[in-house]
Design an enzyme around this catalytic site. Structure first.
Site, PDB file in Angstrom:
ATOM      1  N   CYS A  69       0.826  -1.208   0.000  1.00 20.96           N
ATOM      2  CA  CYS A  69       0.000   0.000   0.000  1.00 20.96           C
ATOM      3  C   CYS A  69       0.863   1.262   0.000  1.00 20.96           C
ATOM      4  O   CYS A  69       1.500   1.566  -0.999  1.00 20.96           O
ATOM      5  CB  CYS A  69      -1.010  -0.039   1.137  1.00 20.96           C
ATOM      6  SG  CYS A  69      -2.394   1.104   0.872  1.00 20.96           S
ATOM      7  N   HIS A 122      -3.948  -4.768   0.029  1.00 21.78           N
ATOM      8  CA  HIS A 122      -3.585  -5.387   1.303  1.00 21.78           C
ATOM      9  C   HIS A 122      -3.652  -6.914   1.200  1.00 21.78           C
ATOM     10  O   HIS A 122      -4.723  -7.493   1.297  1.00 21.78           O
ATOM     11  CB  HIS A 122      -4.516  -4.887   2.418  1.00 21.78           C
ATOM     12  CG  HIS A 122      -4.285  -3.457   2.755  1.00 21.78           C
ATOM     13  ND1 HIS A 122      -3.397  -3.074   3.724  1.00 21.78           N
ATOM     14  CD2 HIS A 122      -4.791  -2.324   2.231  1.00 21.78           C
ATOM     15  CE1 HIS A 122      -3.369  -1.755   3.786  1.00 21.78           C
ATOM     16  NE2 HIS A 122      -4.205  -1.275   2.885  1.00 21.78           N
ATOM     17  N   GLU A 160      -2.711  -9.073   3.340  1.00 22.76           N
ATOM     18  CA  GLU A 160      -2.874  -9.762   4.628  1.00 22.76           C
ATOM     19  C   GLU A 160      -4.313 -10.144   4.924  1.00 22.76           C
ATOM     20  O   GLU A 160      -4.580 -10.901   5.845  1.00 22.76           O
ATOM     21  CB  GLU A 160      -2.305  -8.932   5.777  1.00 22.76           C
ATOM     22  CG  GLU A 160      -3.105  -7.717   6.171  1.00 22.76           C
ATOM     23  CD  GLU A 160      -2.914  -6.527   5.267  1.00 22.76           C
ATOM     24  OE1 GLU A 160      -3.590  -5.512   5.497  1.00 22.76           O
ATOM     25  OE2 GLU A 160      -2.087  -6.577   4.320  1.00 22.76           O
TER      26      GLU A 160
END
Length: 183
Positions: free
Chosen positions: A74, A153, A155
């Site tokens: 990001c 993102h 994750e």
């Protein structure tokens, strides 16, 4: 080493779950201070705001290029792009949400991604564009020698799991580094 520009805990958790020893350092650290820690790789984290205002982290990443394997997520993706001499720009409305389609160019595959950013990177010859937004064509990832970044993102906290292999890539890079093998 994670260069913390506002890092989400889930990123550190994913790295630890991949079996890595994670050291989180302030985004204000210089390249020599980061390298003194002996990292196998450096991840420039996500965070809020305009990447062009982050002169110190951009300079740190510029000095780290070619000296250690670099990853970015990001804001970290944007900072790495600026360090490579690329440009960023403010999006009219930003990318927000958990269902943004992103094409992985090398694999001709589409990921469903989580996004939360108001700036984007302009494509340039400095680094290969690895991922592209299917919504508006913006740059969603970069690759270069010892460099890989993602605008979104990976994750997935909360969100889809499509991009989790990015953490395996970081883990593999660390495990193949001479410094990791010596420890």
């Amino acid at each position: 080493v994670v260069l913390d520009l506002g890092c989400k805990r889930s990123i550190v958790r994913r790295l630890a779950e991949a079996g890595l020893e994670v050291v989180v350092v302030p985004g204000s650290l210089g390249a020599d201070e980061v390298l003194a820690l002996g990292p196998a790789a450096v991840l420039v984290s996500n965070g809020p705001g305009d990447p062009a205002a982050l002169e110190r982290p951009v300079e740190t990443v510029r000095e780290l290029l070619g000296r250690v394997r670099l990853f970015g997520i990001c804001l970290g993706h944007q900072v790495a792009a600026l360090a490579l001499g690329m440009r960023t720009f403010k999006l009219p409305f930003g990318h927000r949400g958990a269902n943004h389609p992103v094409r992985v160019r090398a694999q001709r595959r589409v990921l469903v991604t989580v996004q939360n950013h108001g700036f984007a990177v302009e494509a340039a010859d400095t680094a290969r564009v690895s991922h592209v937004s299917l919504n508006d064509g913006t740059v969603e990832g970069l690759e270069g020698e010892d460099l890989a970044t993602l605008q979104f993102h990976p994750e997935a906290a909360p969100g889809p799991l499509d991009a989790l292999p990015f953490f395996d890539r970081i883990s593999d890079a660390c495990r193949s580094a001479p410094i990791f093998a010596a420890s």
